[in-house]
Design an enzyme around this catalytic site. Sequence first.
Site, PDB file in Angstrom:
ATOM      1  N   SER A  29      65.052  43.370  15.077  1.00 37.57           N
ATOM      2  CA  SER A  29      64.986  42.598  16.331  1.00 37.57           C
ATOM      3  C   SER A  29      66.316  41.888  16.606  1.00 37.57           C
ATOM      4  CB  SER A  29      63.816  41.603  16.307  1.00 37.57           C
ATOM      5  OG  SER A  29      64.065  40.555  15.412  1.00 37.57           O
ATOM      6  N   ASN A  30      67.025  41.488  15.566  1.00 40.83           N
ATOM      7  CA  ASN A  30      68.354  40.885  15.793  1.00 40.83           C
ATOM      8  C   ASN A  30      69.349  41.919  16.298  1.00 40.83           C
ATOM      9  OD1 ASN A  30      68.642  37.887  15.019  1.00 40.83           O
ATOM     10  ND2 ASN A  30      67.282  38.733  13.449  1.00 40.83           N
ATOM     11  N   LYS A  81      70.763  44.492  -4.904  1.00 40.73           N
ATOM     12  CA  LYS A  81      72.173  44.397  -4.508  1.00 40.73           C
ATOM     13  C   LYS A  81      72.677  45.733  -3.979  1.00 40.73           C
ATOM     14  CE  LYS A  81      73.973  45.250  -9.187  1.00 40.73           C
ATOM     15  NZ  LYS A  81      74.791  44.724 -10.287  1.00 40.73           N
ATOM     16  N   ARG A 109      69.576  42.952   0.611  1.00 43.83           N
ATOM     17  CA  ARG A 109      70.334  43.082  -0.637  1.00 43.83           C
ATOM     18  C   ARG A 109      71.546  42.171  -0.586  1.00 43.83           C
ATOM     19  NH1 ARG A 109      69.532  48.185  -3.489  1.00 43.83           N
ATOM     20  NH2 ARG A 109      67.837  49.252  -2.449  1.00 43.83           N
ATOM     21  N   ASN A 125      76.220  37.224   8.537  1.00 37.36           N
ATOM     22  CA  ASN A 125      74.801  37.334   8.192  1.00 37.36           C
ATOM     23  C   ASN A 125      74.028  36.297   8.997  1.00 37.36           C
ATOM     24  OD1 ASN A 125      72.487  38.184   6.637  1.00 37.36           O
ATOM     25  ND2 ASN A 125      72.651  36.263   5.507  1.00 37.36           N
ATOM     26  N   HIS A 127      70.471  33.933   8.727  1.00 35.17           N
ATOM     27  CA  HIS A 127      69.480  33.467   7.756  1.00 35.17           C
ATOM     28  C   HIS A 127      68.476  32.561   8.471  1.00 35.17           C
ATOM     29  CE1 HIS A 127      67.875  32.487   3.856  1.00 35.17           C
ATOM     30  NE2 HIS A 127      67.768  31.244   4.276  1.00 35.17           N
TER      31      HIS A 127
HETATM   32  C1  GRF Z   1      65.527  37.632  10.174  1.00 36.12           C
HETATM   33  O1  GRF Z   1      64.565  36.614  10.143  1.00 36.12           O
HETATM   34  C2  GRF Z   1      66.776  37.219   9.478  1.00 36.12           C
HETATM   35  O2  GRF Z   1      67.037  35.867   9.549  1.00 36.12           O
HETATM   36  C3  GRF Z   1      66.510  37.615   8.042  1.00 36.12           C
HETATM   37  O3  GRF Z   1      65.785  38.812   8.135  1.00 36.12           O
HETATM   38  C4  GRF Z   1      65.081  38.846   9.371  1.00 36.12           C
HETATM   39  C5  GRF Z   1      65.439  40.139  10.049  1.00 36.12           C
HETATM   40  O4  GRF Z   1      64.663  40.363  11.180  1.00 36.12           O
HETATM   41  N1  GRF Z   1      67.750  37.731   7.317  1.00 36.12           N
HETATM   42  P1  GRF Z   1      64.974  41.594  12.154  1.00 36.12           P
HETATM   43  O5  GRF Z   1      64.948  42.850  11.304  1.00 36.12           O
HETATM   44  O6  GRF Z   1      66.272  41.348  12.808  1.00 36.12           O
HETATM   45  O7  GRF Z   1      63.822  41.577  13.120  1.00 36.12           O
END
Ligand code: GRF
Length: 220
Positions: A29-30, A81, A109, A125, A127
Amino acid sequence: MRVRLPPLRGAATIRAMKRLGVIGSGSGSNFQAILDAIDRGELDAEVACVLSDVAEARILDRARERGIPACYVDGAPYRTKLAGRAEQAVIAILSEHRTDYVVLAGFMRMVKDGLLGAYPRRILNIHPSLLPAFPGLASWEQALTYGVRYTGCTVHFVDVGMDTGPIIVQKTVPIHEEDTPSTLHARIQEQEHIAYPEALQLVLAGRTRVDGRRVRTLPE
Ligand code: GRF
């Protein structure tokens, strides 16, 4: 006689367009939010390729649906990793697709020296907490269990540690009385989808300067 040259803006923009190599293990989704920001003209970038260590990950389907090169890379024999032959394969694919920046989007990883050395200060990244609180897995559950009133998300440069790199953008999310892990994670993700394109645009536009642990944001 004065000769009027045509404006060079188009050509200059194409040359300057940074190419992103996206790596994820899940739904993507990101990644989708990044594509949407590019489509809206809010992020000056193009996605060069998408890689995943999970063959059936939705992130790969999303890439294929857009005609973006999508590759599965088997992470074995390691489980947590990216190292050894898998790391070498990832570096080779990113290089083959002329990747400028690496975008970790739900990649489950730890990245190690090989990839970090190939893309110094060019790996980001996201988080799902306000780092340095609640690094590691299921951060939204950690936040609920701890009882904090606010959590959120963090976009940061990646270094050798787990979720420890210099912070570029954070967004806060209030925790509601009735929240469950899934309702809270959903609201954090809404903010992630705003934060990641915003952070990427700052970095790609050369508007960040890393000064020790602090990331200075330069004016436009
Ligand atoms: C997100 O919540 C991100 O913060 C974490 O993993 C999730 C990934 O979600 N690192 P998506 O695959 O982008 O929907």
